[in-house]
Design a protein around this motif. Structure first.
Motif, PDB file in Angstrom:
ATOM      1  N   SER A 226      -0.073 -11.674  -3.535  1.00 30.41           N
ATOM      2  CA  SER A 226       0.110 -11.233  -2.148  1.00 30.41           C
ATOM      3  C   SER A 226       1.570 -10.857  -1.915  1.00 30.41           C
ATOM      4  CB  SER A 226      -0.304 -12.342  -1.173  1.00 30.41           C
ATOM      5  OG  SER A 226       0.609 -13.417  -1.236  1.00 30.41           O
ATOM      6  N   THR A 262      -1.379  -7.972   2.039  1.00 32.80           N
ATOM      7  CA  THR A 262      -1.655  -6.939   1.029  1.00 32.80           C
ATOM      8  C   THR A 262      -1.166  -7.413  -0.334  1.00 32.80           C
ATOM      9  OG1 THR A 262       0.415  -5.816   1.580  1.00 32.80           O
ATOM     10  CG2 THR A 262      -1.592  -5.044   2.669  1.00 32.80           C
ATOM     11  N   LYS A 351      -5.232  -3.451  -1.999  1.00 32.25           N
ATOM     12  CA  LYS A 351      -6.255  -4.405  -1.572  1.00 32.25           C
ATOM     13  C   LYS A 351      -7.130  -4.690  -2.781  1.00 32.25           C
ATOM     14  CE  LYS A 351      -6.311  -2.532   3.120  1.00 32.25           C
ATOM     15  NZ  LYS A 351      -7.141  -1.868   4.170  1.00 32.25           N
TER      16      LYS A 351
END
Length: 364
Positions: A226, A262, A351
């Motif tokens: 992330s 993201t 993603k």
């Protein structure tokens, strides 16, 4: 035997064919009876059932023998390259079995009927056997279609699994390459600290460096991380560098909260910051300003070019490493721009759905 073993039926036929066999035998026997005698139109109901029963017996013999030959040929010729040979042999076997079984069976049934004083014509003729053979071939073609489908699906799955293993091996290599690159540059920084700063500064640097490496270990073997975690790691790294450069190293962060979830390639942001510090002058006269901002769906890292007069030897690993990992994981690639004044790298924010898909579970 495959006839009674469900696992072996599926292995050699591609599916559990119990009900297919029952329905197929009924269809074939009724078709055969209609072609030979049309019993239910020509005879009384009782005799019609006797006549159809005779066709049923012959059909069962045909079916079981042909099915057995089918399994034998699949054991003997299991590869795709042998399909043509196997199908040709199987076609010849179907014709031969029908000729033999239907002729012999028909003769025996006619003999039995004569002994019983019933009049029935079961002696087969070639022109009558032709439609029976065609119907049998069409039914057996379903076996071939199912078998081909199952093998194709298995082949695609195995091929994709092999590709995944190869891609994962490449990613592991690249990820393991990035860590020594970080260590190499960190040791160069430590050498400079030893040369120009106090022993205490060197000890503090080593302590902080061990904390950063602990973070690398804790991040595991993930191919994506992330943005929130990558920022935490990058800021820890900048904190270490700030102990050396102080206010001469300046960073501007503009990261919206909604983008923290993201995904990004691990250590990619840190490698860009590391390269900027390594290849540019960072001094009181020329402070180095690095901006880290989000633009649309990319993380943009930019710095003004102020090249050192004596460059530290470059391993040329950092940027290539990031590009290759992005190419293996997704269909998006980092964009690198050097206009002579500013050096800018745009890292795509990903993603889970952006990762390259496989056909492991493909269904045609």
């Amino acid at each position: 035997m495959p006839l009674f073993n469900k696992k072996k039926r599926i292995q050699y036929l591609g599916f559990n064919d119990v009900w297919f066999s029952v329905v197929g035998i009924l269809i074939l026997s009724l078709s055969t009876d209609y072609i030979f005698n049309n019993s239910f139109q020509s005879y009384p109901l009782g005799l019609a059932f006797y006549s159809w029963g005779a066709s049923l017996i012959v059909t069962i013999c045909d079916w079981l023998i042909i099915r057995r030959i089918l399994i034998f040929l699949r054991k003997k010729y299991p590869d795709f390259r042998d399909d043509v040979k196997r199908i040709v042999i199987f076609f010849i076997a179907i014709v031969t079995i029908i000729l033999i079984v239907d002729y012999v069976g028909g003769s025996l049934i006619e003999y039995v009927y004569r002994l019983l004083g019933k009049n029935a014509n079961y002696i087969t003729q070639l022109k009558v056997l032709l439609p029976v053979t065609l119907v049998t071939i069409m039914i057996m073609a379903i076996y071939e279609a199912m078998y081909y489908y199952v093998r194709l699906k298995k082949s695609i799955r195995e091929e994709e699994q092999t590709k995944q293993v190869m891609i994962q091996a490449q990613l592991d290599t690249l990820r393991n390459q990035a860590q020594p690159h970080f260590l190499f540059n960190s040791l160069n920084t430590l050498r400079d600290i030893i040369d120009y700063d106090t022993k205490e500064d060197a000890k503090d640097f080593v302590d902080n460096l061990s904390g950063v490496y602990r973070f690398i270990i804790e991040s595991g073997n993930s191919n994506l991380i992330s943005l929130k975690k990558e920022l935490k790691f990058a800021k820890a790294y900048i904190h270490i560098q700030s102990e050396r450069f102080g206010d001469n190293l300046k960073l501007t962060w503009d990261i919206p909260e909604d983008k923290l979830s993201t995904m990004i390639v691990p250590m990619s942001l840190q490698l860009l910051l590391e390269n900027a510090i390594k290849h540019n002058i960072v001094s009181k006269a020329k402070p180095l300003l690095i901006t880290v901002v989000i633009k649309v769906d990319t993380l943009v890292v930019s710095n003004k070019i102020q090249a050192k007069s004596t460059q530290t030897p470059s391993t040329k690993i950092g940027l290539n490493n990031i590009k290759k990992r992005y190419q293996l994981i997704s269909n998006k690639t980092p964009v690198i721009n050097n206009d002579g004044e500013y050096f800018t790298v745009s890292l795509p924010l990903l993603k889970a759905s952006n990762q390259k898909t496989t056909h492991e579970n493909i269904n045609y």
